[in-house]
Design an enzyme around this catalytic site. Structure first.
Site, mmCIF file in Angstrom:
data_model
loop_
_atom_site.group_PDB
_atom_site.id
_atom_site.type_symbol
_atom_site.label_atom_id
_atom_site.label_comp_id
_atom_site.label_asym_id
_atom_site.label_seq_id
_atom_site.Cartn_x
_atom_site.Cartn_y
_atom_site.Cartn_z
ATOM 1 N N ILE A 36 0.837 -1.201 0.000
ATOM 2 C CA ILE A 36 0.000 0.000 0.000
ATOM 3 C C ILE A 36 0.872 1.252 0.000
ATOM 4 O O ILE A 36 0.588 2.231 -0.692
ATOM 5 C CB ILE A 36 -0.940 0.019 1.226
ATOM 6 N N CYS A 37 1.952 1.216 0.758
ATOM 7 C CA CYS A 37 2.807 2.399 0.949
ATOM 8 C C CYS A 37 3.268 3.053 -0.354
ATOM 9 O O CYS A 37 3.155 4.274 -0.492
ATOM 10 C CB CYS A 37 3.998 2.052 1.824
#
Length: 184
Positions: free
Chosen positions: A50-51
């Site tokens: 996600i980052c």
């Protein structure tokens, strides 16, 4: 956790700022961008899923933040060397236009109150800090849900009007303050 009205704590951390040999790293403090709005956002770990979507989106919106006299600062508990390696090997992160802060000792994440109690990594926190160093906005997501960078831009726009802004207000729309002035 620090919240609206609190002052950004003093800090001094290494940051990855470039992939250019000899210019990769610098030290960033609470005073490095004194007098500017600061968008400080934290993510849990480098080399995750996600980052990079969030970090890349902040990079794409960096001009929008610059146009608003705001400096974006990314933050995780990884080292500056891990940030550098991730940028080197991830196409969406190679040309990031903002510093990636390395809070290896967890001093800043602890001072902000955003260290995940079990995982020992930063929560997905976003702080909007005014030019006087006062926190004006905080949002925090659990580890599994990314944030909306366009909403961060919209929120910054609202703060910069220094007026009353209604729900879903967008830059260029009338504020409640201007409506009240017309009615009065």
């Amino acid at each position: 956790m620090l919240t609206v009205g609190d002052k950004l704590p003093n800090f001094s951390v290494k940051a990855t700022v470039s992939l250019e040999k000899g210019k990769e790293f610098t030290t960033i403090t609470q005073d490095t961008y004194k007098g500017k709005w600061i968008i400080l956002f934290a993510w849990p770990k480098d080399f995750t899923f996600i980052c990079p979507t969030e970090i890349a989106e902040f990079g794409k919106k960096n001009k929008d933040f610059n146009d608003r006299d705001a400096q974006v600062l990314g933050l995780s508990t990884d080292s500056e060397f891990v940030h550098h390696a991730w940028r080197t090997h991830h196409a969406d992160l190679k040309n990031l236009p903002f510093p990636m802060l390395a809070d290896l000792k967890h001093e800043l994440t602890n001072a902000l109150g955003i260290l995940h109690k079990e995982e020992g990594v930063a929560l997905r926190a976003t702080f909007i800090i005014d030019p006087q160093g006062i926190i004006r906005h905080v949002s925090v997501n659990d580890l599994s849900v990314g944030r909306n960078v366009a909403e961060v831009v919209r929120t910054l726009d609202a703060f910069q009007t220094d007026e009353l802004c209604p729900c879903n207000w967008q830059k260029g729309e009338e504020t409640l303050t201007s409506k009240l002035a017309k009615a009065g």
